[in-house]
Design a protein around this motif. Structure first.
Motif, PDB file in Angstrom:
ATOM      1  N   ALA A 300      54.560 -12.122 131.074  1.00 57.24           N
ATOM      2  CA  ALA A 300      53.783 -13.239 130.511  1.00 57.24           C
ATOM      3  C   ALA A 300      52.347 -12.871 130.149  1.00 57.24           C
ATOM      4  CB  ALA A 300      53.797 -14.424 131.483  1.00 57.24           C
ATOM      5  N   ALA A 301      52.216 -11.959 129.177  1.00 53.13           N
ATOM      6  CA  ALA A 301      50.882 -11.481 128.794  1.00 53.13           C
ATOM      7  C   ALA A 301      50.051 -12.530 128.056  1.00 53.13           C
ATOM      8  CB  ALA A 301      51.016 -10.235 127.917  1.00 53.13           C
ATOM      9  N   ALA A 302      50.721 -13.474 127.385  1.00 47.61           N
ATOM     10  CA  ALA A 302      50.037 -14.492 126.571  1.00 47.61           C
ATOM     11  C   ALA A 302      49.243 -13.866 125.418  1.00 47.61           C
ATOM     12  CB  ALA A 302      49.146 -15.404 127.419  1.00 47.61           C
ATOM     13  N   VAL A 303      49.678 -12.695 124.985  1.00 43.15           N
ATOM     14  CA  VAL A 303      49.175 -12.071 123.759  1.00 43.15           C
ATOM     15  C   VAL A 303      50.380 -12.075 122.816  1.00 43.15           C
ATOM     16  CG1 VAL A 303      48.327  -9.934 122.718  1.00 43.15           C
ATOM     17  CG2 VAL A 303      47.505 -10.637 124.991  1.00 43.15           C
ATOM     18  N   PRO A 304      50.283 -12.705 121.627  1.00 47.55           N
ATOM     19  CA  PRO A 304      51.488 -12.937 120.813  1.00 47.55           C
ATOM     20  C   PRO A 304      52.402 -11.723 120.645  1.00 47.55           C
ATOM     21  CG  PRO A 304      49.648 -14.144 119.879  1.00 47.55           C
ATOM     22  CD  PRO A 304      49.082 -13.354 121.047  1.00 47.55           C
ATOM     23  N   ASP A 305      51.842 -10.563 120.305  1.00 49.53           N
ATOM     24  CA  ASP A 305      52.701  -9.381 120.108  1.00 49.53           C
ATOM     25  C   ASP A 305      53.443  -9.005 121.384  1.00 49.53           C
ATOM     26  OD1 ASP A 305      51.740  -9.318 117.592  1.00 49.53           O
ATOM     27  OD2 ASP A 305      50.549  -7.473 117.800  1.00 49.53           O
ATOM     28  N   LEU A 306      52.726  -9.086 122.508  1.00 50.02           N
ATOM     29  CA  LEU A 306      53.336  -8.702 123.790  1.00 50.02           C
ATOM     30  C   LEU A 306      54.354  -9.745 124.238  1.00 50.02           C
ATOM     31  CD1 LEU A 306      50.106  -7.395 125.549  1.00 50.02           C
ATOM     32  CD2 LEU A 306      52.061  -6.021 124.824  1.00 50.02           C
ATOM     33  N   ASP A 307      54.061 -11.027 124.008  1.00 46.87           N
ATOM     34  CA  ASP A 307      55.035 -12.079 124.329  1.00 46.87           C
ATOM     35  C   ASP A 307      56.305 -11.889 123.514  1.00 46.87           C
ATOM     36  OD1 ASP A 307      53.315 -13.249 126.118  1.00 46.87           O
ATOM     37  OD2 ASP A 307      52.914 -15.059 124.931  1.00 46.87           O
ATOM     38  N   ARG A 308      56.124 -11.584 122.229  1.00 42.62           N
ATOM     39  CA  ARG A 308      57.292 -11.395 121.361  1.00 42.62           C
ATOM     40  C   ARG A 308      58.138 -10.228 121.860  1.00 42.62           C
ATOM     41  NH1 ARG A 308      54.748 -10.904 117.076  1.00 42.62           N
ATOM     42  NH2 ARG A 308      54.774 -13.118 116.574  1.00 42.62           N
ATOM     43  N   ALA A 309      57.483  -9.123 122.192  1.00 35.45           N
ATOM     44  CA  ALA A 309      58.217  -7.945 122.673  1.00 35.45           C
ATOM     45  C   ALA A 309      58.984  -8.276 123.949  1.00 35.45           C
ATOM     46  CB  ALA A 309      57.251  -6.789 122.914  1.00 35.45           C
ATOM     47  N   GLU A 310      58.346  -9.037 124.857  1.00 30.79           N
ATOM     48  CA  GLU A 310      59.021  -9.371 126.115  1.00 30.79           C
ATOM     49  C   GLU A 310      60.187 -10.329 125.877  1.00 30.79           C
ATOM     50  OE1 GLU A 310      58.004 -10.410 130.732  1.00 30.79           O
ATOM     51  OE2 GLU A 310      56.649 -11.260 129.229  1.00 30.79           O
ATOM     52  N   ALA A 311      59.962 -11.356 125.046  1.00 32.67           N
ATOM     53  CA  ALA A 311      61.032 -12.322 124.763  1.00 32.67           C
ATOM     54  C   ALA A 311      62.219 -11.630 124.101  1.00 32.67           C
ATOM     55  CB  ALA A 311      60.498 -13.446 123.873  1.00 32.67           C
ATOM     56  N   GLU A 312      61.924 -10.705 123.179  1.00 30.44           N
ATOM     57  CA  GLU A 312      63.020  -9.993 122.502  1.00 30.44           C
ATOM     58  C   GLU A 312      63.796  -9.119 123.476  1.00 30.44           C
ATOM     59  OE1 GLU A 312      61.253  -7.921 119.207  1.00 30.44           O
ATOM     60  OE2 GLU A 312      61.081  -9.763 117.993  1.00 30.44           O
ATOM     61  N   ALA A 313      63.070  -8.461 124.377  1.00 32.95           N
ATOM     62  CA  ALA A 313      63.750  -7.606 125.358  1.00 32.95           C
ATOM     63  C   ALA A 313      64.658  -8.446 126.262  1.00 32.95           C
ATOM     64  CB  ALA A 313      62.723  -6.844 126.185  1.00 32.95           C
ATOM     65  N   ILE A 314      64.149  -9.596 126.701  1.00 27.55           N
ATOM     66  CA  ILE A 314      64.953 -10.477 127.571  1.00 27.55           C
ATOM     67  C   ILE A 314      66.196 -10.951 126.822  1.00 27.55           C
ATOM     68  CG2 ILE A 314      64.983 -12.743 128.711  1.00 27.55           C
ATOM     69  CD1 ILE A 314      61.959 -12.244 129.378  1.00 27.55           C
ATOM     70  N   THR A 315      66.022 -11.338 125.560  1.00 28.90           N
ATOM     71  CA  THR A 315      67.147 -11.833 124.754  1.00 28.90           C
ATOM     72  C   THR A 315      68.179 -10.728 124.520  1.00 28.90           C
ATOM     73  OG1 THR A 315      65.643 -13.394 123.687  1.00 28.90           O
ATOM     74  CG2 THR A 315      67.739 -13.016 122.603  1.00 28.90           C
ATOM     75  N   LYS A 316      67.705  -9.500 124.300  1.00 31.64           N
ATOM     76  CA  LYS A 316      68.647  -8.387 124.079  1.00 31.64           C
ATOM     77  C   LYS A 316      69.475  -8.102 125.327  1.00 31.64           C
ATOM     78  CE  LYS A 316      66.328  -5.959 120.328  1.00 31.64           C
ATOM     79  NZ  LYS A 316      65.164  -5.088 120.047  1.00 31.64           N
ATOM     80  N   VAL A 317      68.871  -8.241 126.491  1.00 33.08           N
ATOM     81  CA  VAL A 317      69.600  -7.941 127.732  1.00 33.08           C
ATOM     82  C   VAL A 317      70.519  -9.100 128.123  1.00 33.08           C
ATOM     83  CG1 VAL A 317      69.366  -7.489 130.213  1.00 33.08           C
ATOM     84  CG2 VAL A 317      67.842  -6.343 128.578  1.00 33.08           C
ATOM     85  N   PHE A 318      70.025 -10.336 128.001  1.00 33.66           N
ATOM     86  CA  PHE A 318      70.756 -11.483 128.565  1.00 33.66           C
ATOM     87  C   PHE A 318      71.437 -12.360 127.524  1.00 33.66           C
ATOM     88  CE2 PHE A 318      67.544 -10.410 131.731  1.00 33.66           C
ATOM     89  CZ  PHE A 318      68.310 -10.348 132.880  1.00 33.66           C
ATOM     90  N   GLY A 319      71.058 -12.215 126.257  1.00 33.78           N
ATOM     91  CA  GLY A 319      71.567 -13.131 125.241  1.00 33.78           C
ATOM     92  C   GLY A 319      70.561 -14.251 125.009  1.00 33.78           C
ATOM     93  N   VAL A 320      70.840 -15.064 124.006  1.00 33.77           N
ATOM     94  CA  VAL A 320      69.915 -16.124 123.598  1.00 33.77           C
ATOM     95  C   VAL A 320      69.915 -17.262 124.622  1.00 33.77           C
ATOM     96  CG1 VAL A 320      69.508 -17.886 121.826  1.00 33.77           C
ATOM     97  CG2 VAL A 320      70.068 -15.544 121.166  1.00 33.77           C
ATOM     98  N   ARG A 321      68.761 -17.548 125.177  1.00 31.70           N
ATOM     99  CA  ARG A 321      68.548 -18.685 126.111  1.00 31.70           C
ATOM    100  C   ARG A 321      69.623 -18.768 127.195  1.00 31.70           C
ATOM    101  NH1 ARG A 321      67.671 -20.889 121.132  1.00 31.70           N
ATOM    102  NH2 ARG A 321      65.479 -21.214 120.608  1.00 31.70           N
ATOM    103  N   SER A 322      70.049 -17.629 127.703  1.00 30.06           N
ATOM    104  CA  SER A 322      71.148 -17.693 128.671  1.00 30.06           C
ATOM    105  C   SER A 322      70.713 -17.460 130.108  1.00 30.06           C
ATOM    106  CB  SER A 322      72.242 -16.701 128.281  1.00 30.06           C
ATOM    107  OG  SER A 322      71.664 -15.437 128.154  1.00 30.06           O
ATOM    108  N   VAL A 323      69.402 -17.237 130.329  1.00 32.99           N
ATOM    109  CA  VAL A 323      68.920 -17.106 131.713  1.00 32.99           C
ATOM    110  C   VAL A 323      67.571 -17.828 131.791  1.00 32.99           C
ATOM    111  CG1 VAL A 323      67.745 -14.881 131.284  1.00 32.99           C
ATOM    112  CG2 VAL A 323      68.464 -15.477 133.605  1.00 32.99           C
TER     113      VAL A 323
END
Length: 406
Positions: A300-323
């Motif tokens: 949760a960096a709250a810097v847009p680029d870093l938030d995007r990178a983290e959200a994308e990584a989470i989505t790639k591992v777990f799927g869309v909104r699945s955790v």
């Protein structure tokens, strides 16, 4: 089979509460502690908010001889260690000398102590500089002071990898337990809310400049514009599961099940960031599938680029909104190396109480395909959690914790 590493004690010093009970009550109530800095006058600086620990008087908790030789960070760490051992039902001096180690992380060392001594040097001269300056500023000082206070002569060290360090230290503690050390106190407490430390933090370009405590630190929100620093953290008593059973530990919060750390390629490189790889490796180390994880505690960096990178990584591992994903650090600010150990503590308390603490203040941006827990706590059975931390310089760390096997 390698010995399992369990957590039997939690010592928490956070802006939202001193001690486990107060911290957890504030967290579930969504009571934030971000406010205007009071430890110095912040008006000349671009950022003026912090998560400060209020109402902590070291004299109430520590012998007076320790006070002249310790930075605020170390005083908080010593008290956190005392509370963690008490929670685990351990009197360190009663254990064999070499059975207990201390492995902490540090982001900046004893900055405030160093600032005060530099001020004395410049304004009055070298003879006015405390002899304790030789170690009070040092990254390893919390490990050293905790080991001296408790008579702990097992493996001791310090890990420095910014915000990722808190998880890296706990992972190092697990390695020592696997090698035969019975118990290690590990985690991190940081505190550098002083002008010198503040200027150093401002150089990152990642600090929020808003003066509204409710809207300054908004990870995964379209209005995200940097983070708010804080002070504090958590120390955890880790031990060999069999040792915990033998000594009839009052509780086992859960197990450190998996960990991995990676370093991102240098800026400008065409290679992808490696947070996703850290998550995959941590899950593999824990022998769990993505479906087994009940909540992700985000960096949760709250810097847009870093938030995007983290959200994308989470989505790639777990799927869309699945955790479910959460970042209770919106209530405390980012505690640097103390942040992730506090998230580990929150994860264990989530398992105990069947509830996920909220990310306060944030409204999820439609740009991110994650299930962010906002507003109120969410009742949810938690058997396993993934905690993420990223440090400046490209450090990534991911740790899987799970409920203890009954």
């Amino acid at each position: 089979m390698r010995p399992r590493t369990v957590v039997t004690g939690l010592g928490i010093v956070a802006p939202t509460g001193l001690g486990l009970t107060d911290y957890w009550a504030a967290t579930l109530a969504g009571r934030g502690a971000i406010d205007r800095v009071t430890r110095f006058d912040p008006s000349p600086y671009a950022s003026r908010l912090a998560g400060e620990i209020r109402g902590f008087d070291a004299k109430e908790h520590l012998p007076s001889r320790l006070l002249p030789q310790t930075d605020r960070m170390t005083r908080l760490a010593l008290v956190s260690a005392d509370w963690a051992f008490a929670d685990a039902g351990v009197v360190p001096s009663e254990l064999p000398d070499y059975d207990v180690g201390v492995i902490t992380a540090s982001h900046s060392g004893g900055f405030e102590f160093g600032q005060n001594e530099l001020r004395a040097l410049w304004s009055k001269g070298g003879q006015y500089v405390s002899a304790y300056q030789s170690f009070a500023w040092f990254y390893a000082v919390n490990s050293g002071q905790i080991s001296i206070r408790g008579g702990l002569r097992g493996p001791s060290s310090v890990v420095v990898s910014d915000q990722a360090g808190g998880l890296d230290a706990v992972a190092q503690a697990r390695r020592q337990i696997r090698k035969g050390t019975r118990m290690v106190i590990s985690g991190a407490v940081d505190a550098s809310i002083c002008p010198w430390g503040w200027v150093a933090q401002l150089t990152s370009g990642r600090l929020a400049t808003s003066d509204d405590p409710e809207r300054a630190y908004l990870p995964f929100d379209g209005r995200a514009a940097g983070h708010v620093p804080g002070e504090g953290g958590a120390l955890l008593v880790l031990e060999n599961a069999e040792h915990a059973l033998e000594r009839n530990a009052p509780q086992v919060y859960g197990e450190i099940a998996g960990h991995a750390s990676t370093v991102d390629p240098r800026p400008g490189s065409d290679r992808a960031p490696t947070l996703q790889r850290a998550m995959d490796l941590a899950l593999a180390d824990a022998d769990l599938a993505p479906d087994d994880i009940d909540v992700v505690f985000a960096d949760a960096a709250a810097v847009p680029d870093l938030d995007r990178a983290e959200a994308e990584a989470i989505t790639k591992v777990f799927g869309v909104r699945s955790v479910p994903v959460t970042a209770p650090k919106t209530m405390t600010g980012r505690l640097y190396s103390g942040a992730a150990p506090l998230d580990l503590a929150a994860a264990f308390l989530s398992m105990r109480d069947g509830v996920i603490p909220p990310t306060t203040g944030s409204t999820l941006s439609p740009d991110y395909d994650i299930d962010l827990v906002t507003g109120a706590p969410r009742p949810h059975a938690v058997r396993a959690a993934l905690v993420l931390a990223r440090g400046q310089g490209g450090f990534n760390s991911a740790m899987v914790v799970r409920a203890a096997h009954h």
